[in-house]
Design a protein around this motif. Structure first.
Motif, mmCIF file in Angstrom:
data_model
loop_
_atom_site.group_PDB
_atom_site.id
_atom_site.type_symbol
_atom_site.label_atom_id
_atom_site.label_comp_id
_atom_site.label_asym_id
_atom_site.label_seq_id
_atom_site.Cartn_x
_atom_site.Cartn_y
_atom_site.Cartn_z
ATOM 1 N N PHE A 104 0.856 -1.183 0.000
ATOM 2 C CA PHE A 104 0.000 0.000 0.000
ATOM 3 C C PHE A 104 0.892 1.233 0.000
ATOM 4 O O PHE A 104 2.069 1.158 0.359
ATOM 5 C CB PHE A 104 -0.933 -0.011 1.230
ATOM 6 C CG PHE A 104 -2.032 -1.044 1.162
ATOM 7 C CD1 PHE A 104 -2.897 -1.089 0.070
ATOM 8 C CD2 PHE A 104 -2.197 -1.980 2.179
ATOM 9 C CE1 PHE A 104 -3.902 -2.047 -0.008
ATOM 10 C CE2 PHE A 104 -3.202 -2.935 2.108
ATOM 11 C CZ PHE A 104 -4.051 -2.968 1.015
ATOM 12 N N THR A 105 0.346 2.357 -0.396
ATOM 13 C CA THR A 105 1.153 3.586 -0.386
ATOM 14 C C THR A 105 1.621 3.867 1.046
ATOM 15 O O THR A 105 0.971 3.449 2.010
ATOM 16 C CB THR A 105 0.333 4.796 -0.872
ATOM 17 O OG1 THR A 105 -0.695 5.055 0.087
ATOM 18 C CG2 THR A 105 -0.281 4.561 -2.244
ATOM 19 N N PRO A 106 2.726 4.565 1.198
ATOM 20 C CA PRO A 106 3.173 4.921 2.556
ATOM 21 C C PRO A 106 2.078 5.643 3.332
ATOM 22 O O PRO A 106 1.880 5.387 4.518
ATOM 23 C CB PRO A 106 4.383 5.834 2.299
ATOM 24 C CG PRO A 106 4.890 5.423 0.958
ATOM 25 C CD PRO A 106 3.677 5.003 0.168
ATOM 26 N N ALA A 129 -1.241 5.349 2.945
ATOM 27 C CA ALA A 129 -2.266 4.375 3.346
ATOM 28 C C ALA A 129 -1.755 3.482 4.466
ATOM 29 O O ALA A 129 -2.485 3.178 5.414
ATOM 30 C CB ALA A 129 -2.697 3.541 2.141
ATOM 31 N N SER A 130 -0.513 3.081 4.365
ATOM 32 C CA SER A 130 0.046 2.195 5.393
ATOM 33 C C SER A 130 0.072 2.874 6.755
ATOM 34 O O SER A 130 -0.111 2.228 7.782
ATOM 35 C CB SER A 130 1.463 1.761 5.009
ATOM 36 O OG SER A 130 1.441 1.048 3.801
ATOM 37 N N ALA A 131 0.296 4.175 6.745
ATOM 38 C CA ALA A 131 0.429 4.908 8.009
ATOM 39 C C ALA A 131 -0.915 5.257 8.635
ATOM 40 O O ALA A 131 -0.973 5.623 9.806
ATOM 41 C CB ALA A 131 1.233 6.192 7.780
ATOM 42 N N LEU A 132 -1.989 5.155 7.863
ATOM 43 C CA LEU A 132 -3.298 5.551 8.394
ATOM 44 C C LEU A 132 -3.794 4.550 9.426
ATOM 45 O O LEU A 132 -3.646 3.340 9.245
ATOM 46 C CB LEU A 132 -4.334 5.656 7.262
ATOM 47 C CG LEU A 132 -4.205 6.831 6.320
ATOM 48 C CD1 LEU A 132 -5.181 6.671 5.160
ATOM 49 C CD2 LEU A 132 -4.451 8.149 7.040
ATOM 50 N N PRO A 133 -4.426 5.036 10.493
ATOM 51 C CA PRO A 133 -5.042 4.123 11.455
ATOM 52 C C PRO A 133 -6.358 3.591 10.897
ATOM 53 O O PRO A 133 -6.893 4.136 9.935
ATOM 54 C CB PRO A 133 -5.298 5.030 12.659
ATOM 55 C CG PRO A 133 -5.523 6.378 12.059
ATOM 56 C CD PRO A 133 -4.653 6.439 10.818
ATOM 57 N N SER A 134 -6.863 2.548 11.488
ATOM 58 C CA SER A 134 -8.172 2.031 11.059
ATOM 59 C C SER A 134 -9.297 2.617 11.896
ATOM 60 O O SER A 134 -10.400 2.102 11.893
ATOM 61 C CB SER A 134 -8.200 0.504 11.137
ATOM 62 O OG SER A 134 -7.424 -0.041 10.110
ATOM 63 N N THR A 135 -9.008 3.686 12.607
ATOM 64 C CA THR A 135 -10.062 4.322 13.400
ATOM 65 C C THR A 135 -11.139 4.879 12.473
ATOM 66 O O THR A 135 -10.876 5.205 11.318
ATOM 67 C CB THR A 135 -9.506 5.495 14.221
ATOM 68 O OG1 THR A 135 -8.772 6.353 13.368
ATOM 69 C CG2 THR A 135 -8.618 4.994 15.328
ATOM 70 N N VAL A 136 -12.339 4.990 13.001
ATOM 71 C CA VAL A 136 -13.455 5.493 12.218
ATOM 72 C C VAL A 136 -13.921 6.814 12.823
ATOM 73 O O VAL A 136 -13.706 7.074 14.004
ATOM 74 C CB VAL A 136 -14.609 4.477 12.179
ATOM 75 C CG1 VAL A 136 -14.134 3.175 11.580
ATOM 76 C CG2 VAL A 136 -15.177 4.247 13.562
ATOM 77 N N PHE A 153 -11.180 13.132 9.290
ATOM 78 C CA PHE A 153 -10.891 11.789 8.744
ATOM 79 C C PHE A 153 -10.418 11.897 7.294
ATOM 80 O O PHE A 153 -9.427 11.272 6.891
ATOM 81 C CB PHE A 153 -12.162 10.943 8.852
ATOM 82 C CG PHE A 153 -12.126 9.605 8.156
ATOM 83 C CD1 PHE A 153 -11.501 8.515 8.745
ATOM 84 C CD2 PHE A 153 -12.743 9.441 6.920
ATOM 85 C CE1 PHE A 153 -11.482 7.276 8.106
ATOM 86 C CE2 PHE A 153 -12.735 8.206 6.279
ATOM 87 C CZ PHE A 153 -12.101 7.124 6.878
ATOM 88 N N HIS A 154 -11.115 12.703 6.514
ATOM 89 C CA HIS A 154 -10.720 12.859 5.106
ATOM 90 C C HIS A 154 -9.384 13.596 4.978
ATOM 91 O O HIS A 154 -8.567 13.269 4.123
ATOM 92 C CB HIS A 154 -11.804 13.605 4.331
ATOM 93 C CG HIS A 154 -13.054 12.809 4.123
ATOM 94 N ND1 HIS A 154 -13.056 11.541 3.587
ATOM 95 C CD2 HIS A 154 -14.364 13.101 4.379
ATOM 96 C CE1 HIS A 154 -14.307 11.088 3.517
ATOM 97 N NE2 HIS A 154 -15.110 12.009 3.997
ATOM 98 N N GLY A 180 -6.820 11.209 5.641
ATOM 99 C CA GLY A 180 -6.790 10.235 4.557
ATOM 100 C C GLY A 180 -6.036 10.699 3.327
ATOM 101 O O GLY A 180 -5.541 9.877 2.548
ATOM 102 N N PHE A 181 -5.948 11.995 3.148
ATOM 103 C CA PHE A 181 -5.174 12.517 2.020
ATOM 104 C C PHE A 181 -3.863 13.148 2.489
ATOM 105 O O PHE A 181 -3.195 13.848 1.716
ATOM 106 C CB PHE A 181 -6.018 13.497 1.196
ATOM 107 C CG PHE A 181 -7.105 12.807 0.413
ATOM 108 C CD1 PHE A 181 -6.798 12.093 -0.744
ATOM 109 C CD2 PHE A 181 -8.413 12.814 0.851
ATOM 110 C CE1 PHE A 181 -7.790 11.418 -1.456
ATOM 111 C CE2 PHE A 181 -9.411 12.143 0.153
ATOM 112 C CZ PHE A 181 -9.097 11.444 -0.998
#
Lengths: 371, 371
Positions: free
Chosen positions: A7-9, A11-18, A124-125, A128-129
């Motif tokens: 996955f992109t760096p 994406a990899s660094a993002l948490p799975s929190t909602v 969150f967005h 995400g970016f």
């Protein structure tokens, strides 16, 4: 539970929190049932009978993709607002539009200005970016226009988020202040003016469409989820200059709209008499919630929305205990996420059965946690 | 029509072209009405009666946001497929899932391998995130597995797209070839195996779930839009390892699903008897289209989908003339976008009234353009 390794760096660094835990998840996790669903600022009065009729009528066409240009809905909104269909972009709720706006404007590391404790889904967005959140504290439970403008200039930020009326506090600014803020922004800063609660504010709180429509750096977002009672339908729209609106077409999911959602929005827009009726109920509901709060020695904050923030008078842990305690009784509410806003609980207006259950259970919860 | 001046360089450089022009736009632009809607591989047989009933029943809850975890639908799909709910991600159709996959994997400039003439919406997303398309020509009207693998290795591509059965040609590979291809891929290449048409293929064309479920670099995408007859509902799902599926949670629009769409999908999945019935009609419809083609001296290609690609025997301009000519008679069809595939027209299976109109009008159109 192995995952793809490349996955992109970012994406990899993002948490799975909602952004939010849904009431259904709370029910599952805690083995409880929600009886009064007054935590997500949904509208328990629901949509108009004409909306249900429109959905039933359209159901037979569900095998067809929705018109990717959303022509009819854009035309109807344009007529309603006195602008051109070219000024409007449609999305699956404001949430989706916010993601698109962030994507269009933010590169990794770019600063994004918002208020500390404002809408988590926007944040969150931004995360995400790869944007960098720059937050400005609320001042007197309102978003701090001057502070936001200072932060924008200091950071040379390409994007600023502002909600009017505000969520989670229910507060608002007058239209003139909003327009002045928008005009004071650098041309190189896009303002998201989130107007999810535009239908329920007091007179004078909503800038006219014409007052901002010529500013290419302003995008106003609105929804059928709140006053129109269609949260589960997922229909929001953005209002901007035609040039800015066209940018959404570059990246949006053109075949992403549900066909019945479009039909429902068209019917809801047409039935303004029902909207007036529901807004009246929301106003009354705010008073009802305020009365319940005061009867329990808590302080309701003034509200321009379909919910009321209630100052519980202590800290976040205390407010959390109220929220959790009410859920034990089947009353689902939420609360702001950060201090000092989190001294409050946030209660959405709902039908009288929900209000009555709140009235019955709140004293019990307070008694228990005050022991 | 001024636009905001500081969109990202990527966004600024993107064209406003769309993946597909919808039939409604064609109607508006050309002042024509569609009588036979057999161009978008929708399913004119529609969903089961039980699906309509489920939507009606759920309508009263439309004021509530859909469960952001899509718990019930993921559980039902998991039970249906013999996997865990953790292996499944839900989206507003495969289109949305494709955008999310590209976003998770592709940074600007990264190579993405697909077939020349394959799904335009995937390409739209690749462009939208700045990826560089590397295309491999079809071989004998099938996607070229060997060529795709070579391109992946040559480019060290992090992403490859492959549809089985294929759109727009309707062709397919046997399951063993697909599995061998997936296993031959580098671990650092994510394979999107688009199975939008999985329900209508011949025996032996669909890899078992277990044959690929342990590969973290494979995501299979499926939909309720085709055989299930719910294109206007927008419900698709991705199947992968739990670790890969979880990545969607980092970026997806958690509150993006329409509540009736979820109810419809649940009901559709439950009514497998209806699915069998519809697939039978689709098989018969393919024969019907083939017969019409042959009666007009055109060559239908074998199909594993709910449409038939028909070799019109000349070039793209000729096929385009047939497509445009049929639209004059209210018959909406499409055609592949690039040579040599665009010697074909592509006709979706529809109810007999649609087939009859095609049968009636195709000879007239051919007669006119052969003058």
């Amino acid at each position: 539970m192995s995952a793809f390794s490349r996955f992109t760096p970012l994406a990899s660094a993002l948490p799975s929190t909602v952004p939010f835990v849904g009431p259904e998840a709370i029910e599952r996790q805690r083995g409880l049932a929600v009886s009064a669903r007054i935590g997500a600022n949904e509208n328990g009065f629901g949509p108009a009978a004409s909306v249900f009729a429109a959905m039933r009528e359209e159901a037979g066409n569900i095998w067809k993709y929705n018109d990717p240009e959303n022509f009819a809905l854009r035309e109807a909104l344009a007529a309603h607002l006195g602008i051109s269909a070219a000024n409007i972009a449609i999305g699956s709720g404001i949430d989706e539009l916010l993601g698109q706006i962030v994507r269009l404007v933010i590169e990794p590391g770019a600063p994004v200005v918002t208020s500390l404790g404002a809408y988590p889904t926007f944040n969150f967005h931004v995360a995400g970016f790869g944007g960098r959140l720059v937050t400005v504290p609320y001042a007197n439970d309102r978003e701090d226009l001057e502070g936001l403008l200072d932060a924008v200039k200091r950071e040379n930020a390409p994007l600023v988020y502002f909600a009017n009326p505000d969520n989670p506090m229910g507060s608002w600014w007058d239209a003139d202040s909003i327009v002045a803020f928008a005009r004071a922004l650098p041309e190189t800063t896009l303002m998201v003016l989130d107007e999810a609660y535009s239908e329920t504010g007091p007179a004078g709180s909503l800038p006219s469409i014409s007052s901002l429509i010529e500013l290419p750096n302003v995008v106003r977002t609105r929804t059928f989820s709140k006053a129109y009672g269609l949260a589960g339908s997922r229909t929001g729209y953005a209002i901007s200059t035609a040039g800015t609106a066209q940018a959404f077409d570059k990246i949006r999911n053109h075949f992403g709209m549900n066909r019945l959602a479009t039909a429902a929005a068209l019917a809801a827009l047409k039935d303004q008499a029902y909207l007036v009726e529901v807004v009246g109920k929301i106003h009354a509901g705010r008073e009802r919630i305020g009365g319940i709060a005061r009867a329990n020695g808590l302080q309701p904050l003034p509200s321009a929305t379909n919910f009321v923030a209630i100052d519980a008078g202590r800290d976040g842990a205390y407010a959390r205990a109220i929220v959790d305690g009410l859920m034990e009784h089947g009353v689902f509410i939420r609360m702001p996420g950060v201090a000092p806003l989190n001294r409050c609980i946030r209660v959405s207006v709902g039908p009288e059965t929900d209000m009555a259950l709140l009235e019955e259970t709140l004293p019990q919860v307070l008694k228990q946690i005050r022991r």
